[in-house]
Scaffold this motif. Sequence first.
Motif, PDB file in Angstrom:
ATOM      1  N   ASN A   1       5.624  16.869   2.208  1.00  0.00           N
ATOM      2  CA  ASN A   1       6.300  16.309   1.772  1.00  0.00           C
ATOM      3  C   ASN A   1       7.661  16.916   1.201  1.00  0.00           C
ATOM      4  N   LEU A   2       6.724  18.229   1.999  1.00  0.00           N
ATOM      5  CA  LEU A   2       8.443  19.389   1.211  1.00  0.00           C
ATOM      6  C   LEU A   2       9.404  19.701   2.495  1.00  0.00           C
ATOM      7  N   LEU A   3      10.698  20.651   2.310  1.00  0.00           N
ATOM      8  CA  LEU A   3      11.465  20.671   3.019  1.00  0.00           C
ATOM      9  C   LEU A   3      11.116  22.109   2.463  1.00  0.00           C
ATOM     10  N   ASN A   4      11.360  23.590   3.753  1.00  0.00           N
ATOM     11  CA  ASN A   4      11.567  24.892   2.822  1.00  0.00           C
ATOM     12  C   ASN A   4      12.167  25.344   4.311  1.00  0.00           C
TER      13      ASN A   4
ATOM     14  N   LEU B   1      -3.881   3.618   3.789  1.00  0.00           N
ATOM     15  CA  LEU B   1      -2.069   3.641   4.678  1.00  0.00           C
ATOM     16  C   LEU B   1      -2.593   3.499   5.743  1.00  0.00           C
ATOM     17  N   LEU B   2      -3.018   4.394   6.457  1.00  0.00           N
ATOM     18  CA  LEU B   2      -2.643   4.267   8.195  1.00  0.00           C
ATOM     19  C   LEU B   2      -3.987   3.823   8.584  1.00  0.00           C
ATOM     20  N   ALA B   3      -4.100   2.779   8.227  1.00  0.00           N
ATOM     21  CA  ALA B   3      -5.400   1.767   8.836  1.00  0.00           C
ATOM     22  C   ALA B   3      -4.548   0.372   8.499  1.00  0.00           C
TER      23      ALA B   3
ATOM     24  N   THR C   1       0.564  -1.002   0.833  1.00  0.00           N
ATOM     25  CA  THR C   1      -0.151   0.005  -0.306  1.00  0.00           C
ATOM     26  C   THR C   1       1.318   1.257  -0.508  1.00  0.00           C
ATOM     27  N   LEU C   2       1.794   1.472   1.050  1.00  0.00           N
ATOM     28  CA  LEU C   2       2.896   2.271   0.741  1.00  0.00           C
ATOM     29  C   LEU C   2       3.153   3.069  -0.274  1.00  0.00           C
ATOM     30  N   GLY C   3       3.669   1.765  -1.828  1.00  0.00           N
ATOM     31  CA  GLY C   3       4.436   1.798  -2.906  1.00  0.00           C
ATOM     32  C   GLY C   3       3.782   2.912  -3.716  1.00  0.00           C
ATOM     33  N   PRO C   4       2.643   2.578  -4.001  1.00  0.00           N
ATOM     34  CA  PRO C   4       1.604   3.968  -4.651  1.00  0.00           C
ATOM     35  C   PRO C   4       1.217   5.056  -4.355  1.00  0.00           C
ATOM     36  N   ALA C   5       1.754   4.551  -2.844  1.00  0.00           N
ATOM     37  CA  ALA C   5       1.078   6.226  -1.974  1.00  0.00           C
ATOM     38  C   ALA C   5       2.606   6.885  -2.480  1.00  0.00           C
ATOM     39  N   LEU C   6       3.464   6.202  -2.212  1.00  0.00           N
ATOM     40  CA  LEU C   6       4.459   6.854  -2.290  1.00  0.00           C
ATOM     41  C   LEU C   6       4.810   7.947  -3.519  1.00  0.00           C
TER      42      LEU C   6
ATOM     43  N   MET D   1      13.948  25.268  -1.155  1.00  0.00           N
ATOM     44  CA  MET D   1      12.673  24.525  -0.915  1.00  0.00           C
ATOM     45  C   MET D   1      12.787  22.987  -1.651  1.00  0.00           C
ATOM     46  N   ALA D   2      13.030  21.992  -0.794  1.00  0.00           N
ATOM     47  CA  ALA D   2      13.610  21.078  -1.774  1.00  0.00           C
ATOM     48  C   ALA D   2      12.348  19.541  -1.599  1.00  0.00           C
ATOM     49  N   ILE D   3      12.163  18.352  -1.963  1.00  0.00           N
ATOM     50  CA  ILE D   3      11.701  17.032  -1.241  1.00  0.00           C
ATOM     51  C   ILE D   3      12.206  16.744  -0.331  1.00  0.00           C
ATOM     52  N   HIS D   4      11.466  16.262   1.087  1.00  0.00           N
ATOM     53  CA  HIS D   4      11.423  15.601   1.601  1.00  0.00           C
ATOM     54  C   HIS D   4      10.323  14.311   2.182  1.00  0.00           C
ATOM     55  N   LEU D   5      10.039  13.330   2.604  1.00  0.00           N
ATOM     56  CA  LEU D   5       9.432  12.594   1.949  1.00  0.00           C
ATOM     57  C   LEU D   5       8.788  12.118   3.661  1.00  0.00           C
ATOM     58  N   ARG D   6       8.867  12.221   3.998  1.00  0.00           N
ATOM     59  CA  ARG D   6       8.654  11.752   5.172  1.00  0.00           C
ATOM     60  C   ARG D   6       7.116  10.948   5.492  1.00  0.00           C
ATOM     61  N   LEU D   7       6.876   9.915   5.988  1.00  0.00           N
ATOM     62  CA  LEU D   7       6.552   8.716   5.939  1.00  0.00           C
ATOM     63  C   LEU D   7       4.699   9.108   7.485  1.00  0.00           C
ATOM     64  N   GLY D   8       5.320   9.974   8.164  1.00  0.00           N
ATOM     65  CA  GLY D   8       4.071  10.436   8.925  1.00  0.00           C
ATOM     66  C   GLY D   8       2.979  10.958   7.807  1.00  0.00           C
ATOM     67  N   GLU D   9       3.270  11.898   5.991  1.00  0.00           N
ATOM     68  CA  GLU D   9       2.635  12.463   6.027  1.00  0.00           C
ATOM     69  C   GLU D   9       2.012  11.937   4.931  1.00  0.00           C
ATOM     70  N   ILE D  10       2.963  10.557   4.177  1.00  0.00           N
ATOM     71  CA  ILE D  10       2.757  10.505   3.031  1.00  0.00           C
ATOM     72  C   ILE D  10       1.207   9.181   4.090  1.00  0.00           C
ATOM     73  N   GLU D  11       1.329   8.626   5.522  1.00  0.00           N
ATOM     74  CA  GLU D  11      -0.030   7.521   5.691  1.00  0.00           C
ATOM     75  C   GLU D  11      -1.122   8.219   6.587  1.00  0.00           C
ATOM     76  N   PHE D  12      -0.906   9.970   6.439  1.00  0.00           N
ATOM     77  CA  PHE D  12      -1.861  11.054   6.850  1.00  0.00           C
ATOM     78  C   PHE D  12      -2.480  11.012   5.360  1.00  0.00           C
TER      79      PHE D  12
END
Length: 282
Positions: A199-202, A238-240, A36-41, A222-233
């Motif tokens: 999922n962005l860093l400023n 995925l959260l389930a 589930t994480l793969g497509p969400a990511l 500004m740069a990409i910063h993938l956060r697992l918590g934000e992807i789940e939210f």
Amino acid sequence: MARAIERIEKEINELKVAISAIAQELNSAYARYINTLGPALQKQLILASYYLCTQGYPEEFLNLSLNQRQKLQQGIRKLSKEAFQQLISYIQPSEVTQTETVVEFEKEENTEIENGEKEENEQQPKVLDPSNPIELVEWQQNLEEAIQETLKKLSQVVNILIQKNGVLPKKLPEPILVAATAAAASSESSSNMIPSPPNLLNLVIEISNDEDSEDSSLTQIMAIHLRLGEIEFAEATLLAERKGIRNILMQLNKLGREYQKRQRELKIAEAEAAWRASWFED
């Protein structure tokens, strides 16, 4: 005393059976989670890249030709798919195993993620004892670290790809870009951090002038910063799955405490028996 030892050993064996069942349940839960994480990511990376190019650096993105934009987008999609395959490699289909996972990124022209097949001996899985709660917890913790490491490395390599295509500032050397995002990621509460979309860093960093070490300037990036918590939210399914994993871990922790308690009782009973067996009156 012998009966007490037999009773404790029987209880330990019963706990091992229960823990082995939990091990399989946990492995299956992580398999569902990662699938589930793969497509969400992939989805969240594309959304973050879209925002970075259209809101963070719109002028730089517009300066690219149509072909350059398409190649950039294709590169981002390719990296997200490779990251998904990397995540899938962490889960074994039928048994819990321990893998020394090293996520590496080649800095070639196309910037690709290695799939861990660099050498056959690098990822020889070590089969764990699924009835041992200590080994099972270690496996789970290593798996979580591997997932986080994959997200961190994917963020870095996508940032480098975007920079090489002329969107992120060229004046930021690649090592500085990687170090700045890594440092900010490890300290989310830093005073240099600016509120940013998911999922962005400023952040604001100080860049020194090579010709004059005392001359420096502040640069906001500004740069990409993938956060697992934000992807789940952002993904209810995925959260389930994450909640399901937590429930299984609660069961494992309970059984683990009982297992350690019985192991302690067994050692004490065996020591008492050994004492009596070796004792004799003068």
